[in-house]
Design a protein around this motif. Structure first.
Motif, short mmCIF file in Angstrom:
data_model
loop_
_atom_site.label_atom_id
_atom_site.label_comp_id
_atom_site.label_asym_id
_atom_site.label_seq_id
_atom_site.Cartn_x
_atom_site.Cartn_y
_atom_site.Cartn_z
N SER A 316 0.81 -1.22 0.00
CA SER A 316 0.00 0.00 0.00
C SER A 316 0.84 1.26 0.00
O SER A 316 0.37 2.33 -0.39
CB SER A 316 -0.92 0.02 1.23
OG SER A 316 -0.18 0.25 2.42
N GLY A 317 2.08 1.17 0.47
CA GLY A 317 2.93 2.35 0.62
C GLY A 317 2.72 3.09 1.92
O GLY A 317 3.37 4.10 2.19
N HIS A 318 1.82 2.58 2.78
CA HIS A 318 1.54 3.25 4.05
C HIS A 318 2.69 3.06 5.03
O HIS A 318 3.32 2.00 5.09
CB HIS A 318 0.26 2.69 4.65
CG HIS A 318 -0.09 3.30 5.98
ND1 HIS A 318 -0.63 4.56 6.10
CD2 HIS A 318 0.03 2.81 7.25
CE1 HIS A 318 -0.84 4.83 7.37
NE2 HIS A 318 -0.44 3.80 8.09
N TYR A 319 2.97 4.11 5.81
CA TYR A 319 3.95 4.03 6.89
C TYR A 319 3.49 4.96 8.01
O TYR A 319 2.61 5.81 7.81
CB TYR A 319 5.35 4.41 6.41
CG TYR A 319 5.46 5.81 5.84
CD1 TYR A 319 5.76 6.90 6.66
CD2 TYR A 319 5.28 6.06 4.48
CE1 TYR A 319 5.86 8.19 6.16
CE2 TYR A 319 5.37 7.34 3.97
CZ TYR A 319 5.66 8.40 4.80
OH TYR A 319 5.76 9.68 4.30
N GLU A 320 4.06 4.79 9.18
CA GLU A 320 3.67 5.58 10.34
C GLU A 320 4.90 6.23 10.97
O GLU A 320 5.88 5.54 11.27
CB GLU A 320 2.96 4.70 11.37
CG GLU A 320 1.66 4.10 10.85
CD GLU A 320 1.02 3.14 11.84
OE1 GLU A 320 1.52 3.05 12.98
OE2 GLU A 320 0.04 2.47 11.46
N VAL A 321 4.83 7.54 11.16
CA VAL A 321 5.91 8.29 11.80
C VAL A 321 5.62 8.31 13.30
O VAL A 321 4.68 8.95 13.75
CB VAL A 321 6.00 9.72 11.24
CG1 VAL A 321 7.14 10.48 11.89
CG2 VAL A 321 6.18 9.67 9.72
N ASN A 322 6.42 7.61 14.06
CA ASN A 322 6.16 7.42 15.49
C ASN A 322 6.76 8.55 16.33
O ASN A 322 7.70 9.23 15.90
CB ASN A 322 6.74 6.08 15.93
CG ASN A 322 6.14 4.92 15.17
OD1 ASN A 322 4.94 4.90 14.90
ND2 ASN A 322 6.96 3.94 14.82
N PRO A 323 6.23 8.77 17.53
CA PRO A 323 6.75 9.85 18.39
C PRO A 323 8.24 9.75 18.68
O PRO A 323 8.89 10.76 18.95
CB PRO A 323 5.93 9.70 19.68
CG PRO A 323 4.67 9.02 19.26
CD PRO A 323 5.05 8.10 18.15
N VAL A 324 8.79 8.53 18.61
CA VAL A 324 10.22 8.35 18.88
C VAL A 324 11.07 9.16 17.90
O VAL A 324 12.18 9.60 18.24
CB VAL A 324 10.58 6.85 18.82
CG1 VAL A 324 12.02 6.63 19.22
CG2 VAL A 324 9.66 6.04 19.71
N ILE A 325 10.57 9.35 16.69
CA ILE A 325 11.29 10.17 15.71
C ILE A 325 11.58 11.55 16.29
O ILE A 325 12.70 12.09 16.18
CB ILE A 325 10.46 10.31 14.42
CG1 ILE A 325 10.43 8.98 13.64
CG2 ILE A 325 10.98 11.45 13.54
CD1 ILE A 325 11.67 8.68 12.85
#
Length: 600
Positions: A316-325
């Motif tokens: 799908s190309g979906h990703y998640e930018v997590n708070p750890v970033i």
């Protein structure tokens, strides 16, 4: 009436005591003449194992965006160190990574994806440092003994070939090299490895020992030749309240060379932000490296959702930018490797009402960065080790910048709060400024806060306009004949778990997915005792049809004849549960229902 009056007096006494303690503490003094150790960076770890396996399968746009969030300066995590696994053909947590030498004669510098990942990191940040570490070794280095140190020259050659190949094939200089992740180290082997690296021209590659517990410090103190061959002491998940005196006696950089392993939510960010500061303040550690870099491995494998960024849907190309970033960005966007810490009492230390602060200064300019972190006991814990009980409360602090700091009239402020659960949109990496008057500024620090104060004006919270929507179900129908995949590469969307599977040409010139391991590896968590296996799809599948064409290779000088080829459904990553159908070499078919003792 008298009881109420007594309560009022008691309350006033408590208030005055707290007020007098705060006044007695005075301002936090920051003085760049009191230099501490050199800062060695904040990093992320790909591997240990196969944690990035699905990322190369993403389409270019999403894949580049993920890489930008991880490595692009002043955009996201802006990592300063990239640590990768040196594939060893054996299960190392979430899968197997292919070795560059399945046997003693062949060096293949096109296996796996860590070479590619290091190249992409360097494209975005040429200053990033590269660090390689083995979790497992091919069985041939120990000649079947299961001991990688029994034949030290052989194992040293294996690691040196990896370092040499990184340079010759990809133009990558390996800055740091470890020994064997969280397993034993060996004085004689480390000395042989140091000599072998030097003879191969890799004199600038520094050795990190031993990527495990702090007991290594006592070992080095007792063995001067061993200590002389070591550049950096790397410990995993260090307990800030342990005794590090032996490590400090070595007068070598001390790193948290693997850290966190915590959930990728706000708690994980709180843990990570805390240890980046506390490791320096309490134990003079100068680098912290988070496991793991990017969660690009299937749901159902170990330690799911423990990453800086999540990318588990290449279809799908979906990703998640997590708070750890953003916890990472609080330090990495405003410091550089080679800056100097300021010592406790002159820019670093513990906050009066709980929490930590650290200051980094650029030795070649007037730039500096301060970082404050105040996390409550309920949210401060990483997965390990256990934390003692402590108290934190919000406070106002005054910071006095000594004349040596030469501060500007205004400083940049970046603010996050990793305990702001009541907010629909929690404050993550928000920008403002603070005024400096008479070399002082004041700061309110609530519980849950991570605050950066800096002279650096280039920080930024990067974003992209459109992240594709999530589609977690693996797409069916799935068909692949492997003919469009380059030799030595992993197959699209497959995740090896035991053994290593690569695309290679058969005798008829057609490509196929071939299992490459012919001898039990010197393993980390599993040596392949249940036989090789690669995963694709979802454990949640129920009614599916699977069709596979395969061949069982005949015996050769390097390979014993294969006994069987098997297809399993609803299996886990270690062949402990599932329904498996096998075609044996001399039997038409064989079916087995595999259940572990834990799941009868």
């Amino acid at each position: 009436m008298s009881s109420n009056r007594g309560f009022a007096i008691f309350f006033l006494e408590l208030y005055l005591a707290a007020w007098s303690q705060e006044v007695a503490a005075g301002p936090l003094v920051v003085d760049r003449t009191r230099l501490g150790n050199t800062f060695d960076g904040v990093g992320g770890l790909s591997g240990g194992g196969a944690t990035s396996v699905l990322l190369p399968n993403y389409a270019e746009t999403s894949r580049s965006e993920v890489l930008d969030y991880l490595f692009k300066p002043n955009f996201g995590a802006s990592l300063q160190i990239l640590k990768v696994e040196i594939g060893g053909d054996s299960q190392s947590t979430d899968g197997t990574e292919s070795s560059h030498m399945h046997d003693s004669e062949t060096v293949d510098l096109h296996t796996g994806y860590e070479w590619w990942l290091m190249q992409e990191a360097k494209k975005r940040n040429p200053d990033i440092k590269l660090y390689g570490l083995a979790w497992a070794f091919p069985g041939w280095v120990g000649e079947g003994s299961g001991d990688p140190f029994k034949f030290p020259k052989q194992t040293a050659r294996y690691l040196v070939e990896w370092v040499t190949g990184a340079k010759s094939e990809y133009g990558l200089d390996i800055d740091y090299l470890g020994i064997w992740n969280e397993r034993s180290s060996d004085s004689n082997f480390v000395q042989v490895l140091r000599k072998s690296l030097n003879e191969a021209g890799h004199t600038s590659t520094k050795l990190v020992v031993k990527d495990g517990d702090i007991g290594i410090c006592n070992d080095l103190l007792k063995d001067k030749a061993y200590a002389d061959a070591v550049d950096i002491v790397g410990v995993h998940y260090p307990n800030d309240f342990a005794d590090f005196s032996a490590c400090h006696q070595l007068a070598k950089p001390l790193w948290a060379s693997e850290e966190s392993s915590s959930y990728d939510d706000m708690n994980g960010a709180a843990c990570w932000g805390r240890v980046i500061n506390s490791h320096w303040v309490l134990n003079k550690m100068t680098a912290s490296i988070m496991w793991n870099l990017v969660g690009a491995y299937y749901h159902g494998t170990n330690w799911y959702a423990s990453s800086m960024l999540t990318s588990v849907e290449p279809w799908s190309g979906h990703y998640e930018v997590n708070p750890v970033i953003w916890a990472t960005a609080h330090v990495t966007q405003f410091t550089k490797i080679g800056w100097r810490y300021l010592v406790n009492g002159s820019g670093s230390g513990e906050l009066p009402r709980g929490g930590y602060f650290a200051t980094w200064v650029d030795p070649s300019s007037t730039d500096f960065t301060m970082n404050f972190v105040k996390i409550s006991r309920d949210h401060a814990s990483c997965t390990r080790p256990h934390l003692p009980t402590f108290q934190t409360s919000e406070e106002n602090v005054t910071v006095l910048l000594a004349p040596s700091m030469r501060p500007p009239a205004e400083l940049e402020v970046w603010y996050s709060n990793f305990e702001a659960y009541g907010n629909a949109e929690p404050p993550l990496f928000q920008h403002s400024t603070v005024q400096v008057h008479n070399n002082k500024f004041s700061l309110h620090i609530p519980v849950g806060a991570m605050i950066t104060i800096t002279t650096i004006k280039t920080g930024g919270k990067g974003s992209f306009q459109h992240i594709p929507p999530s589609s977690p179900s693996f797409p069916l129908d799935y068909v692949d004949d492997f003919q469009s995949t380059d030799d030595s590469r992993n197959a699209r969307w497959f995740a090896d778990q035991i053994g290593s599977f690569e695309i290679h040409r058969a005798e008829d010139g057609k490509r196929s997915l071939r299992q490459m391991v012919t001898q039990l590896p010197i393993g980390w968590s599993d040596k392949g005792s249940r036989g090789p296996m690669t995963l694709i799809g979802m454990r949640e599948w129920q009614d599916i049809k699977v069709q596979v064409s395969f061949r069982l290779p005949a015996a050769s000088a390097k390979r014993s004849p294969a006994d069987a080829a098997c297809v399993g459904v609803r299996v886990d990553q270690m062949w402990q549960n599932g329904v498996v159908l096998c075609n044996l070499a001399h039997v038409d078919a064989y079916c087995d229902i595999v259940r572990s003792a834990e799941h009868p």
